[in-house]
Scaffold this motif. Structure first.
Motif, PDB file in Angstrom:
ATOM      1  N   SER A 147       3.721   0.802   9.914  1.00  0.00           N
ATOM      2  CA  SER A 147       3.877  -0.511   9.618  1.00  0.00           C
ATOM      3  C   SER A 147       5.174  -1.130   9.143  1.00  0.00           C
ATOM      4  N   MET A 188      -0.961   4.560   9.087  1.00  0.00           N
ATOM      5  CA  MET A 188      -0.207   3.437   8.723  1.00  0.00           C
ATOM      6  C   MET A 188       1.080   3.517   8.377  1.00  0.00           C
ATOM      7  N   VAL A 228      -2.575  -6.554   8.242  1.00  0.00           N
ATOM      8  CA  VAL A 228      -3.727  -5.791   7.847  1.00  0.00           C
ATOM      9  C   VAL A 228      -3.610  -5.745   6.539  1.00  0.00           C
ATOM     10  N   SER A 278      -5.914  -3.771   3.720  1.00  0.00           N
ATOM     11  CA  SER A 278      -6.902  -2.556   3.635  1.00  0.00           C
ATOM     12  C   SER A 278      -7.217  -2.272   2.230  1.00  0.00           C
ATOM     13  N   ILE A 338       5.252  -2.647   3.970  1.00  0.00           N
ATOM     14  CA  ILE A 338       4.005  -1.984   3.340  1.00  0.00           C
ATOM     15  C   ILE A 338       4.020  -2.487   2.007  1.00  0.00           C
ATOM     16  N   TYR A 376       1.471  -4.622   6.250  1.00  0.00           N
ATOM     17  CA  TYR A 376      -0.054  -3.665   5.663  1.00  0.00           C
ATOM     18  C   TYR A 376      -0.028  -3.963   4.144  1.00  0.00           C
TER      19      TYR A 376
END
Ligand SMILES: Cc1cc2nc3c(=O)[nH]c(=O)nc-3n(C[C@H](O)[C@H](O)[C@H](O)COP(=O)(O)OP(=O)(O)OC[C@H]3O[C@@H](n4cnc5c(N)ncnc54)[C@H](O)[C@@H]3O)c2cc1C
Length: 318
Positions: free
Chosen positions: A281, A278, A205, A207, A284, A263
């Protein structure tokens, strides 16, 4: 009455959602504690294929396959869950705490006269049936016990691994449900059509936050990076509130809870309400020009940099 009933969730293409298999993982642990078997309920119209798929993971699959259950409307689904609980002699009814689960399960609990614990993240202790669930945006973990005989539990999908298939295949049994008169009627579904992976299922992901300054930059910079990584795109609430992206992209306490392998938070400060969505995750990565930004406290890798320079460079290198 010691069996566990997992309520399956299907995608619009009738495929079994991964979140269902995370609920199966919880159900297997619950079955060890109650001494029962793991059953599942698949609802819809023309659901033989996902029911067959789910039989690889549980002892018995009940299929409520009828026209009145074609659309995922909470009212008939809750009625079917009540029927499924009876047919499976279930003491515990479990479903992943997805948007659909959050819609359907409380109504089913009410029909069953059962206590419910939502967003459960695991058991407290190695025996018994005390459940852990986050409260206060995940800053406090509560231990709760459901005191009714029938217990309804929604599980946070990011906290459980997807179950592996069992050694032997389970059986599939039809379940006829008397739906009775309904007070709600399905009109239409406008699904979000996207080439990208689903935010809650994606392995990666990317973001973005307010650091992108406007919607145009957000799109121009994030999309090429997400394309390179075959990633879903998420956003902070600041970005959603500003109208740069639709709210189904929001990650956080009042958005979606995600736990991908990777993430990447870019131009996101790391407010606790964002982190609540999140922090599970696996890896990160944070890119932020402010070295003091709270996101760096939870990041495995942090890059203190101007995103307008760093993101295009990253895309180029990838
Ligand atoms: C009840 C409640 C629920 C909430 N639920 C959510 C939720 O679900 N999800 C959520 O995200 N928020 C939620 N919020 C809002 C949350 O508190 C924050 O306001 C929000 O997350 C901030 O978004 P942001 O990080 O994008 O913006 P900001 O906090 O403004 O941070 C922007 C960041 O970008 C960095 N930046 C700026 N320019 C650049 C640049 N050129 N290069 C690199 N970095 C740059 C800045 O250093 C800063 O750290 C909630 C709040 C409340 C009160």
């Amino acid at each position: 009455m010691s069996n566990i009933l997992v309520i399956a969730e299907l995608g619009t293409d009738k495929s079994l959602k991964k979140a269902t298999l995370t609920a199966v993982t919880f159900a297997r642990e619950a079955a060890k504690r109650t001494g029962g078997k793991v059953h599942a309920l698949v609802m819809g119209k023309g659901v033989a294929t996902p029911a067959g798929e789910l039989a690889k993971y549980v002892d018995v699959v009940h299929t409520a396959d009828q026209a009145g259950l074609e659309a995922p409307v909470a009212e008939p689904y809750a009625t079917a869950i009540k029927a499924g609980a009876g047919a499976s002699q279930a003491q515990v009814i479990v479903m992943a705490a997805t948007n659909h689960g959050k819609d359907v399960l409380p109504r089913a609990a009410a029909l069953l006269g059962a206590g419910m614990a939502s967003d459960v993240i695991g058991f407290d202790g190695s025996a018994g049936f005390q459940l852990k669930r986050p409260i206060q945006a995940g800053n406090v973990i509560a231990t709760v016990e459901i005191t009714t005989d029938t217990k309804v539990v929604s599980t946070r999908p990011t906290e459980f691994d997807a179950a592996a298939p069992s050694a032997g295949a389970g059986t599939v049994q039809p379940l006829a449900v008397e739906l009775g008169p309904q007070k709600t009627r399905f009109v239409k579904l406008d699904p979000v059509v996207s080439e990208r992976p689903d935010l809650t299922d994606a392995r990666v992901v990317v973001s973005g936050g307010r650091g992108f300054k406007d919607a145009e930059n957000f799109k121009k910079l994030i999309e090429p990076l997400a394309d390179k990584l075959n990633a879903a795109i998420g956003a902070s609430r600041a970005v959603v509130d500003a109208g740069w992206v639709p709210n189904d992209m929001q990650v956080g306490q009042t958005g979606k809870v995600v736990a991908p392998d990777l993430y990447i938070a870019i131009g996101i400060s790391g407010a606790i309400q964002h982190v609540a969505g999140m922090k599970g995750s696996k890896t990160i990565v944070a890119i932020n020009k402010d070295a003091e930004a709270p996101i760096f406290q939870i990041a495995d890798y942090g890059l203190v940099a101007d995103l307008f320079k760093a993101v295009p460079e990253l895309v180029e290198k990838l």
